[in-house]
Design a protein around this motif. Structure first.
Motif, mmCIF file in Angstrom:
data_model
loop_
_atom_site.group_PDB
_atom_site.id
_atom_site.type_symbol
_atom_site.label_atom_id
_atom_site.label_comp_id
_atom_site.label_asym_id
_atom_site.label_seq_id
_atom_site.Cartn_x
_atom_site.Cartn_y
_atom_site.Cartn_z
ATOM 1 N N THR A 1 18.606 48.909 2.797
ATOM 2 C CA THR A 1 19.168 48.407 4.010
ATOM 3 C C THR A 1 20.178 49.715 4.379
ATOM 4 O OG1 THR A 1 21.171 47.411 3.674
ATOM 5 C CG2 THR A 1 19.204 46.128 3.844
ATOM 6 N N LYS B 1 28.691 39.266 6.721
ATOM 7 C CA LYS B 1 27.139 39.388 6.591
ATOM 8 C C LYS B 1 26.532 38.868 5.485
ATOM 9 C CE LYS B 1 23.189 41.652 7.059
ATOM 10 N NZ LYS B 1 22.695 41.036 5.937
ATOM 11 N N SER B 2 27.556 38.496 4.346
ATOM 12 C CA SER B 2 26.819 37.878 3.304
ATOM 13 C C SER B 2 26.632 36.490 3.394
ATOM 14 C CB SER B 2 27.653 38.151 2.133
ATOM 15 O OG SER B 2 28.798 37.553 2.020
ATOM 16 N N ALA B 3 25.962 35.675 2.510
ATOM 17 C CA ALA B 3 25.736 34.306 2.623
ATOM 18 C C ALA B 3 27.101 33.714 2.178
ATOM 19 C CB ALA B 3 24.644 33.979 1.634
ATOM 20 N N GLY C 1 23.927 37.693 -1.413
ATOM 21 C CA GLY C 1 22.962 37.126 -0.114
ATOM 22 C C GLY C 1 22.939 38.244 0.961
ATOM 23 N N TRP C 2 23.533 39.223 0.896
ATOM 24 C CA TRP C 2 23.355 40.130 1.889
ATOM 25 C C TRP C 2 22.113 40.577 2.398
ATOM 26 C CZ3 TRP C 2 27.540 43.386 4.078
ATOM 27 C CH2 TRP C 2 27.284 44.489 4.875
ATOM 28 N N THR C 3 21.195 40.847 1.386
ATOM 29 C CA THR C 3 19.774 41.383 1.811
ATOM 30 C C THR C 3 18.786 40.111 2.149
ATOM 31 O OG1 THR C 3 19.226 41.402 -0.572
ATOM 32 C CG2 THR C 3 19.844 43.481 0.511
ATOM 33 N N ALA C 4 19.323 38.850 2.130
ATOM 34 C CA ALA C 4 18.425 37.733 2.379
ATOM 35 C C ALA C 4 18.745 37.340 3.803
ATOM 36 C CB ALA C 4 18.972 36.357 1.442
ATOM 37 N N ILE C 5 19.681 37.974 4.584
ATOM 38 C CA ILE C 5 20.284 37.579 5.997
ATOM 39 C C ILE C 5 20.061 38.715 6.646
ATOM 40 C CG2 ILE C 5 22.069 36.820 7.283
ATOM 41 C CD1 ILE C 5 23.235 35.720 4.753
ATOM 42 N N ASP C 6 19.230 38.289 7.922
ATOM 43 C CA ASP C 6 19.149 39.344 9.134
ATOM 44 C C ASP C 6 20.028 38.998 10.193
ATOM 45 O OD1 ASP C 6 17.701 40.858 10.993
ATOM 46 O OD2 ASP C 6 16.465 39.395 11.501
ATOM 47 N N ARG D 1 24.283 40.065 11.512
ATOM 48 C CA ARG D 1 25.636 39.604 11.496
ATOM 49 C C ARG D 1 26.044 38.025 12.431
ATOM 50 N NH1 ARG D 1 27.929 45.484 10.923
ATOM 51 N NH2 ARG D 1 27.460 45.969 8.753
ATOM 52 N N THR E 1 25.704 34.554 13.805
ATOM 53 C CA THR E 1 24.980 33.155 13.235
ATOM 54 C C THR E 1 24.961 32.480 14.700
ATOM 55 O OG1 THR E 1 26.505 33.102 11.419
ATOM 56 C CG2 THR E 1 25.578 31.021 12.124
#
Length: 267
Positions: A156, A218-220, A255-260, A262, A264
């Motif tokens: 990313t 940004k992270s989970a 979990g940063w790369t798991a989330i599309d 910033r 919610t």
């Protein structure tokens, strides 16, 4: 259907020692601070004799004073001759950890040639020099684990991170090629990809509250990681717990790369 014998668990495997590193020697590059320091301490805690290598000898010595199985070694990885001397002087090395990295945060059109060279030389060229110098001895002995730190930026990117991201993506491919070439000779090669970690390298970001909070959100898990939270991944990849793991990139990013995105959205 029965499995072939090669896939069976050896009778009498002692799982309580799966992560132990007794009798092994590790070199941690960048051990003077941050992730490198915590990696060195964790490897020593699991029984390895650890060489804390850093360009800043005083910082390496400060790390070495934190445990009985730690020693300091001055190493400037930008000096190819010094890297080759280190591989000869340090003798048998079972584990190599490379945590050295730098970044120049600028848009691509604002980058100078010197900026580009600074980032590429440390993040990619030096990693290649280390891999070649220490991997050669490992291959000759038929065993070893090489671990280097990539980044979420290997997959990313954001404005101002282009060259850094390119070096981290290049590093991953370099490590994968090494895994393919050295695997038949008993050497495993892997990358660890952190998310946002509270280290000296990220201090300028954390000094800006809005920026720091945006990264945390940004992270989970909704926060920055600590350097010590990367240490478990280092021990895992150094140990027999990962004996069939090579050529991979292990994300330790909350979990940063798991989330599309910033934001919610309301539900």
């Amino acid at each position: 259907m029965s499995m072939p014998p090669s896939s069976e668990v050896p009778v009498g495997t002692d799982y309580s020692r799966l992560f132990r590193l007794d009798g092994r020697r590790a070199v941690v590059v960048g051990a003077g601070s941050g992730i490198g320091r915590e990696s060195a301490l964790a490897l020593a805690a699991y029984g390895a004799r650890v060489v804390c290598a850093d360009r800043d000898l005083e910082a390496a010595e400060a790390t070495a004073r934190l445990g009985p199985d730690l020693s300091a070694y001055r190493l400037d990885v930008l000096d190819g001759d010094a890297v080759r001397r280190a591989s000869a002087e340090l003798g048998v090395v079972d584990v190599l950890v490379d945590s050295a990295a730098t970044n120049v945060r600028k848009h691509l059109l604002d980058y100078s040639d010197d900026d580009f060279d600074r980032v590429v030389n440390l993040n990619l060229r030096a990693a290649f020099q280390l891999l070649r110098a220490f991997g050669s001895g490992m291959a000759a002995r038929g065993r070893g684990s090489i671990i280097a730190f990539s980044s979420i930026r290997a997959v990313t990117v954001e404005p101002g991170q282009g060259v850094y991201a390119a070096t981290k993506a290049g590093l991953v491919q370099l490590l994968r090629a090494a895994a393919a070439e050295l695997g038949p000779r008993g050497v495993r090669v892997n990358a660890i990809a952190p998310g946002v970690v509270a280290t000296p390298l990220t201090a300028p970001i954390r000094a800006v509250p809005e920026w720091a909070e945006a990264y945390a959100a940004k992270s989970a898990l909704g926060r920055w990681s600590r350097p010590d939270e990367l240490a478990g991944a280092v021990v895992y990849l150094a140990s027999d717990a990962s004996s069939f793991v090579t050529g991979t990139q292990l994300f330790v990013d909350g979990g940063w790369t798991a989330i599309d995105g910033r934001y919610t959205p309301p539900t």
